[in-house]
Motif scaffolding. Structure first.
Motif, mmCIF file in Angstrom:
data_model
loop_
_atom_site.group_PDB
_atom_site.id
_atom_site.type_symbol
_atom_site.label_atom_id
_atom_site.label_comp_id
_atom_site.label_asym_id
_atom_site.label_seq_id
_atom_site.Cartn_x
_atom_site.Cartn_y
_atom_site.Cartn_z
ATOM 1 N N UNK A 110 -40.016 -30.707 10.167
ATOM 2 C CA UNK A 110 -40.829 -29.986 11.139
ATOM 3 C C UNK A 110 -41.603 -28.842 10.486
ATOM 4 N N UNK A 111 -40.939 -28.107 9.598
ATOM 5 C CA UNK A 111 -41.609 -27.008 8.902
ATOM 6 C C UNK A 111 -42.706 -27.529 7.974
ATOM 7 N N UNK A 112 -42.441 -28.654 7.307
ATOM 8 C CA UNK A 112 -43.454 -29.255 6.427
ATOM 9 C C UNK A 112 -44.665 -29.723 7.240
ATOM 10 N N UNK A 113 -44.415 -30.324 8.400
ATOM 11 C CA UNK A 113 -45.524 -30.767 9.253
ATOM 12 C C UNK A 113 -46.367 -29.585 9.705
ATOM 13 N N UNK A 114 -45.718 -28.477 10.066
ATOM 14 C CA UNK A 114 -46.458 -27.286 10.471
ATOM 15 C C UNK A 114 -47.315 -26.766 9.325
ATOM 16 N N UNK A 115 -46.754 -26.767 8.102
ATOM 17 C CA UNK A 115 -47.513 -26.315 6.937
ATOM 18 C C UNK A 115 -48.683 -27.246 6.644
ATOM 19 N N UNK A 116 -48.455 -28.565 6.812
ATOM 20 C CA UNK A 116 -49.516 -29.544 6.555
ATOM 21 C C UNK A 116 -50.673 -29.376 7.535
ATOM 22 N N UNK A 117 -50.367 -29.172 8.807
ATOM 23 C CA UNK A 117 -51.436 -29.005 9.797
ATOM 24 C C UNK A 117 -52.115 -27.651 9.648
ATOM 25 N N UNK A 121 -52.084 -42.544 14.884
ATOM 26 C CA UNK A 121 -51.151 -42.018 13.878
ATOM 27 C C UNK A 121 -50.912 -40.520 14.060
ATOM 28 N N UNK A 122 -51.996 -39.760 14.267
ATOM 29 C CA UNK A 122 -51.845 -38.313 14.428
ATOM 30 C C UNK A 122 -51.038 -38.002 15.681
ATOM 31 N N UNK A 123 -51.377 -38.677 16.774
ATOM 32 C CA UNK A 123 -50.663 -38.430 18.023
ATOM 33 C C UNK A 123 -49.189 -38.818 17.901
ATOM 34 N N UNK A 124 -48.915 -40.007 17.348
ATOM 35 C CA UNK A 124 -47.535 -40.475 17.235
ATOM 36 C C UNK A 124 -46.706 -39.564 16.334
ATOM 37 N N UNK A 125 -47.287 -39.134 15.205
ATOM 38 C CA UNK A 125 -46.553 -38.262 14.282
ATOM 39 C C UNK A 125 -46.240 -36.917 14.925
ATOM 40 N N UNK A 126 -47.246 -36.309 15.557
ATOM 41 C CA UNK A 126 -47.025 -35.015 16.198
ATOM 42 C C UNK A 126 -46.028 -35.124 17.339
ATOM 43 N N UNK A 127 -46.185 -36.137 18.173
ATOM 44 C CA UNK A 127 -45.300 -36.285 19.330
ATOM 45 C C UNK A 127 -43.862 -36.514 18.880
ATOM 46 N N UNK A 128 -43.672 -37.355 17.854
ATOM 47 C CA UNK A 128 -42.320 -37.646 17.373
ATOM 48 C C UNK A 128 -41.660 -36.411 16.769
ATOM 49 N N UNK A 129 -42.405 -35.655 15.967
ATOM 50 C CA UNK A 129 -41.832 -34.462 15.325
ATOM 51 C C UNK A 129 -41.522 -33.385 16.364
ATOM 52 N N UNK A 154 -46.185 -24.013 17.182
ATOM 53 C CA UNK A 154 -47.406 -24.185 16.392
ATOM 54 C C UNK A 154 -47.949 -25.616 16.495
ATOM 55 N N UNK A 155 -47.075 -26.611 16.377
ATOM 56 C CA UNK A 155 -47.522 -28.004 16.362
ATOM 57 C C UNK A 155 -48.061 -28.451 17.713
ATOM 58 N N UNK A 189 -51.190 -30.856 18.925
ATOM 59 C CA UNK A 189 -51.038 -32.018 19.802
ATOM 60 C C UNK A 189 -52.059 -31.982 20.927
ATOM 61 N N UNK A 190 -52.507 -30.800 21.287
ATOM 62 C CA UNK A 190 -53.499 -30.678 22.364
ATOM 63 C C UNK A 190 -54.801 -31.387 22.024
ATOM 64 N N UNK A 191 -55.139 -31.462 20.747
ATOM 65 C CA UNK A 191 -56.419 -32.073 20.365
ATOM 66 C C UNK A 191 -56.462 -33.576 20.635
ATOM 67 N N UNK A 192 -55.479 -34.382 20.207
ATOM 68 C CA UNK A 192 -55.535 -35.801 20.573
ATOM 69 C C UNK A 192 -55.400 -36.043 22.075
ATOM 70 N N UNK A 193 -54.631 -35.196 22.781
ATOM 71 C CA UNK A 193 -54.526 -35.355 24.231
ATOM 72 C C UNK A 193 -55.870 -35.093 24.881
#
Length: 377
Positions: free
Chosen positions: A25-32, A51-59, A246-247, A251-255
């Motif tokens: 989760x911390x790595x995903x936040x840093x990546x975004x 892919x972006x939506x699924x990754x964000x939603x899952x994390x 943060x994430x 997620x708001x962008x793909x929604x």
């Protein structure tokens, strides 16, 4: 020395295994944070969007589940109703952040608060309650809960839901889609005062209303106790919350892209937010019902609905006033019928202090009807 280090290594290995999602989760936040614009550019392609939506939603969902896991441990140690209160307040915080993030990213999200509130009520009071009662009654004829506690919850849920989601639709046409300033003031005041009074009742002289005597809930936790101190669970709860906050903004962008560019049903954004915040509590409630801890399940799903209406609505109205974003709360005709029917059936379900298989089936039928209404929209 070896005898002393082996237990320590075992504890560290267990900690690393149980909290393996935290570095992800911390790595995903840093990546975004570093490549957020690059990921946003992928939304115009179907594969990239998926892919972006699924990754964000899952994390995010995994992190929220971890928050609930630590809140459950706090619940076992602090006892009811304080543990459930921590859980509902934590989830409500995530809900407010998620709704605000999506609302501020789009031009046509004035109904997002309404859609999310309605979706949470339908998912919890129909889907979650139905599944919990159905599975809980599968191996036993009846389950019992404290009638006074359920009445206390519903005694606030019914008027607050009606004032928030039904009454705005019957305002004078001059106010347009937004509720009047007087209505906002009354709604915020009532929500805060009534929820504050409820907290005093729940944690004070009427605490016994939210426990069930002579039940399994009075005999300690139903799982092996954690080896970590209480402070560790509190720190980990906030550690998982930080990347979620943060994430969810990303997620708001793909929604927003789904609703405004692809023209998906307008209620989809609210449903996604509701699933995100309701799923962890649904899992906890279903597990409690299966373990014959129905009072714990009742505290979770009724407490979740109450905190969503009693806390989310005034907070979002305050944010709307400060930022100038219009909020539409009044439901349409079909949604209004479903809301009133759900509240009426819920009052009947919890009116006797006992639940059975039939009541679970009725609530699940209403939930299926709600899903069909979304597909038609």
């Amino acid at each position: 020395m070896q005898h002393d280090t082996k237990p320590q290594k075992s504890t560290l290995a267990l900690f690393a295994r149980e909290e393996r999602l935290l570095p992800v989760s911390l790595f995903a936040a840093a990546a975004f944070y570093a490549y957020g614009d690059t990921f946003a550019a992928c939304l115009s392609h179907p594969v990239g969007l998926a892919l972006v939506f699924a990754a964000l939603f899952a994390i995010i969902l995994g992190s929220v589940l971890s928050v609930v896991r630590h809140a459950d441990e706090l619940a076992d140690r602090l006892g009811e109703p304080f543990g459930t209160l921590i859980l509902t307040l934590t989830i409500t915080t995530i809900e407010v952040v998620a709704i605000s993030a999506v609302m501020f990213h789009g031009d046509n999200n004035s109904t997002l608060v309404r859609d999310t509130l309605f979706a949470v009520i339908m998912i919890i009071l129909n889907g979650m309650v139905g599944l919990s009662l159905l599975l809980g009654a599968w191996r036993r004829p009846e389950q019992r809960h404290n009638l006074q506690g359920a009445n206390a919850y519903l005694g606030l849920i019914v008027p607050l839901a009606t004032l928030s989601l039904v009454l705005p639709e019957f305002q004078p046409a001059a106010y347009g889609p937004a509720i009047s300033s007087l209505h906002q003031t009354v709604l915020v005041f009532m929500s805060i005062v009534l929820y504050g009074t409820f907290l005093l009742l729940q944690t004070g002289r009427h605490r016994v209303y939210f426990t069930q005597r002579n039940s399994r809930e009075d005999h300690g936790p139903q799982h092996a106790p954690s080896a970590y101190p209480l402070l560790v669970h509190v720190m980990l709860l906030f550690a998982y919350m930080a990347p979620v906050v943060y994430l969810v903004d990303h997620l708001a962008k793909p929604i927003d892209y789904l609703v405004e560019t692809i023209r998906a049903p307008a209620a989809l954004g609210g449903v996604i937010m509701a699933v995100l915040v309701a799923t962890p509590e649904a899992i906890s409630a279903v597990r409690a019902a299966i373990a014959d801890r129905l009072q714990r399940a009742v505290n979770i799903f009724l407490g979740s609905v109450l905190s969503t209406i009693g806390l989310t609505v005034p907070v979002m109205l305050a944010i709307s006033h400060l930022t100038g974003h219009t909020i539409t709360l009044g439901l349409g005709r079909s949604e209004m019928v479903m809301l009133i029917l759900t509240l009426a059936v819920s009052m009947i379900t919890f009116a006797s202090g006992r639940t059975n298989l039939m009541q679970g089936s009725v609530h699940l039928t209403l939930f299926i009807t709600y899903l069909l209404l979304i597909l038609e929209g």
